[in-house]
Design an enzyme around this catalytic site. Structure first.
Site, PDB file in Angstrom:
ATOM      1  N   SER A   1     -50.107   5.844  15.507  1.00 19.29           N
ATOM      2  CA  SER A   1     -49.525   5.585  14.119  1.00 19.29           C
ATOM      3  C   SER A   1     -50.570   4.753  13.534  1.00 19.29           C
ATOM      4  O   SER A   1     -51.306   4.037  14.325  1.00 19.29           O
ATOM      5  CB  SER A   1     -48.105   4.990  13.951  1.00 19.29           C
ATOM      6  OG  SER A   1     -48.129   4.108  12.691  1.00 19.29           O
TER       7      SER A   1
ATOM      8  N   TYR B   1     -41.840  -1.011  16.937  1.00 23.26           N
ATOM      9  CA  TYR B   1     -42.686   0.086  16.741  1.00 23.26           C
ATOM     10  C   TYR B   1     -44.230  -0.223  16.746  1.00 23.26           C
ATOM     11  O   TYR B   1     -44.957   0.474  17.460  1.00 23.26           O
ATOM     12  CB  TYR B   1     -42.089   0.755  15.382  1.00 23.26           C
ATOM     13  CG  TYR B   1     -42.638   2.257  14.992  1.00 23.26           C
ATOM     14  CD1 TYR B   1     -42.346   3.206  15.400  1.00 23.26           C
ATOM     15  CD2 TYR B   1     -44.003   2.102  14.237  1.00 23.26           C
ATOM     16  CE1 TYR B   1     -42.862   4.419  15.058  1.00 23.26           C
ATOM     17  CE2 TYR B   1     -44.487   3.074  13.843  1.00 23.26           C
ATOM     18  CZ  TYR B   1     -44.019   4.328  14.272  1.00 23.26           C
ATOM     19  OH  TYR B   1     -44.511   5.698  13.949  1.00 23.26           O
TER      20      TYR B   1
HETATM   21  P1  NAD Z   1     -38.951  13.048  13.171  1.00 22.26           P
HETATM   22  O1  NAD Z   1     -37.838  12.245  12.835  1.00 22.26           O
HETATM   23  O2  NAD Z   1     -39.114  14.258  12.205  1.00 22.26           O
HETATM   24  O3  NAD Z   1     -39.215  13.545  14.556  1.00 22.26           O
HETATM   25  C1  NAD Z   1     -39.109  12.954  15.730  1.00 22.26           C
HETATM   26  C2  NAD Z   1     -38.973  13.792  17.001  1.00 22.26           C
HETATM   27  O4  NAD Z   1     -38.873  12.956  17.924  1.00 22.26           O
HETATM   28  C3  NAD Z   1     -37.600  14.773  16.884  1.00 22.26           C
HETATM   29  O5  NAD Z   1     -37.866  15.933  17.609  1.00 22.26           O
HETATM   30  C4  NAD Z   1     -36.642  13.938  17.730  1.00 22.26           C
HETATM   31  O6  NAD Z   1     -35.778  14.770  18.491  1.00 22.26           O
HETATM   32  C5  NAD Z   1     -37.608  13.210  18.761  1.00 22.26           C
HETATM   33  N1  NAD Z   1     -37.193  11.845  19.448  1.00 22.26           N
HETATM   34  C6  NAD Z   1     -36.749  11.078  18.708  1.00 22.26           C
HETATM   35  N2  NAD Z   1     -36.040  10.018  19.517  1.00 22.26           N
HETATM   36  C7  NAD Z   1     -35.918  10.595  20.651  1.00 22.26           C
HETATM   37  C8  NAD Z   1     -35.423  10.336  22.056  1.00 22.26           C
HETATM   38  N3  NAD Z   1     -34.958   9.045  22.357  1.00 22.26           N
HETATM   39  N4  NAD Z   1     -35.675  11.043  23.101  1.00 22.26           N
HETATM   40  C9  NAD Z   1     -36.171  12.421  23.021  1.00 22.26           C
HETATM   41  N5  NAD Z   1     -36.749  12.615  21.665  1.00 22.26           N
HETATM   42  C10 NAD Z   1     -36.550  11.970  20.626  1.00 22.26           C
HETATM   43  O7  NAD Z   1     -40.425  12.263  12.930  1.00 22.26           O
HETATM   44  P2  NAD Z   1     -41.980  12.531  12.920  1.00 22.26           P
HETATM   45  O8  NAD Z   1     -42.312  11.738  11.894  1.00 22.26           O
HETATM   46  O9  NAD Z   1     -42.351  13.775  12.755  1.00 22.26           O
HETATM   47  O10 NAD Z   1     -42.508  11.654  13.985  1.00 22.26           O
HETATM   48  C11 NAD Z   1     -43.361  12.089  15.112  1.00 22.26           C
HETATM   49  C12 NAD Z   1     -44.241  11.071  15.596  1.00 22.26           C
HETATM   50  O11 NAD Z   1     -45.124  10.635  14.631  1.00 22.26           O
HETATM   51  C13 NAD Z   1     -43.469   9.815  15.896  1.00 22.26           C
HETATM   52  O12 NAD Z   1     -43.923   9.396  17.320  1.00 22.26           O
HETATM   53  C14 NAD Z   1     -43.830   8.833  14.984  1.00 22.26           C
HETATM   54  O13 NAD Z   1     -43.901   7.456  15.255  1.00 22.26           O
HETATM   55  C15 NAD Z   1     -45.264   9.471  14.609  1.00 22.26           C
HETATM   56  N6  NAD Z   1     -45.530   8.981  13.249  1.00 22.26           N
HETATM   57  C16 NAD Z   1     -44.882   9.197  12.159  1.00 22.26           C
HETATM   58  C17 NAD Z   1     -45.408   8.966  10.886  1.00 22.26           C
HETATM   59  C18 NAD Z   1     -44.608   9.363   9.513  1.00 22.26           C
HETATM   60  O14 NAD Z   1     -44.797   8.958   8.584  1.00 22.26           O
HETATM   61  N7  NAD Z   1     -43.524  10.346   9.647  1.00 22.26           N
HETATM   62  C19 NAD Z   1     -46.724   8.033  10.786  1.00 22.26           C
HETATM   63  C20 NAD Z   1     -47.336   7.689  11.849  1.00 22.26           C
HETATM   64  C21 NAD Z   1     -46.730   8.326  13.395  1.00 22.26           C
END
Ligand code: NAD
Length: 258
Positions: free
Chosen positions: A140, A153
């Site tokens: 991130s 985080y």
């Molecule tokens: P999301 O909530 O849509 O998806 C998260 C996924 O992680 C889901 O499949 C969920 O089941 C899984 N997950 C969460 N907790 C878990 C656990 N305890 N055990 C197993 N699986 C678990 O979120 P997203 O935005 O698609 O995030 C995906 C990745 O991208 C993450 O690592 C997040 O930190 C990173 N990210 C997201 C953003 C954003 O703006 N959305 C920005 C930077 C980084």
């Protein structure tokens, strides 16, 4: 055709948001996909019923090492070899440091850092043997800089970039690369929660909260899309990226240029 002979990609957290889009696009590119999420295997199977390549579904909570080992064991039972690992599963928790719950801190480190380490540790020997492999960690902007009230985080994502660099050095010149992607705001359920929290806390409408969230941090004023991230993954999985390892690639609408 035996499943073993196919090219397999594991995408953790592929039941939602960024991970689901990455899994879908790797499937279109011809990879067979290990789909993972916390939902039941029935739900995960239903989610990917339109995928055209073979899939293996694993339901596992990564907040303990046993969750990551469950993924390892299911893949090994099927005798599959992974070509690609995308460590993507993640969640957010917002709280000032003074009141940050220690159990959530530990869960944050387990999901974002320990699980990727266990998956890499278990599948790297095969990649080394094949002299080919791609490990991609979804970090991130918070792996590079901080924001208030996201201490766990920020710490976990900085550490994930550290892990990326260490693995890159241990695999350099062996046909395996390890890189991190650092997205800015992407409109997924993880960020939807933050928009709703902001609206509630600051007495704003959903649209006002969304606009403010973007304008405070992301100069482009637009969300990065899941398709843009999936496209970068496509490049990192290609031969053309062979010289890139240990990188932390931003895709952040200018967030970290400020
Ligand atoms: P999301 O909530 O849509 O998806 C998260 C996924 O992680 C889901 O499949 C969920 O089941 C899984 N997950 C969460 N907790 C878990 C656990 N305890 N055990 C197993 N699986 C678990 O979120 P997203 O935005 O698609 O995030 C995906 C990745 O991208 C993450 O690592 C997040 O930190 C990173 N990210 C997201 C953003 C954003 O703006 N959305 C920005 C930077 C980084």
């Amino acid at each position: 055709m035996s499943l073993k002979s196919l090219n397999w990609a594991l995408v953790t957290g592929s039941s939602s948001g960024i991970g689901l889009e990455i899994a879908r696009s790797l499937s279109i590119a011809g990879y067979s996909i290990v789909i993972h999420g916390m939902e039941s295997e029935e739900k995960l199977t239903a989610l990917v019923k339109d995928f055209t390549s073979p899939t293996l579904v694993v339901s596992a909570d990564l907040s303990t090492p046993e969750g990551a080992l469950k993924i390892v064991s299911k893949i090994q039972k099927q005798n599959l070899t992974l070509d690609v690992i995308v460590n993507n599963a993640g969640f957010q928790h917002i709280s000032p440091i003074e009141s940050f719950p220690v159990d959530i801190w530990q869960k944050m480190l387990a999901v974002h850092l320990t699980a990727p380490m266990i998956l890499i540790q278990n599948f790297l020997p095969q990649m080394r043997q094949m002299k080919s492999g791609r490990i991609i960690n979804i970090a991130s902007v918070h792996g590079l800089i901080a924001s208030q009230n996201k201490s766990a985080y920020v710490a976990a994502k900085h550490a994930l970039i550290g892990l990326t660099k260490a693995v890159a050095l241990e695999t350099a010149g062996q046909g395996v690369t390890c890189n991190a992607i650092c997205p800015g705001w992407v409109q997924t359920p993880l960020v939807e929660n933050q928009i709703h929290l902001k609206a509630e806390k600051e007495n704003l409408s959903y649209t006002q909260a969304k606009h403010q969230l973007l304008s405070e941090k992301q100069p482009s004023g637009e969300f990065v899309t899941t398709a843009q991230i999936a496209s970068l993954i496509g490049f990192l999985c290609s031969e053309q990226s062979a010289g890139m390892t240990g990188s932390a690639l931003t895709l952040d609408g200018g967030w970290t240029s400020q």
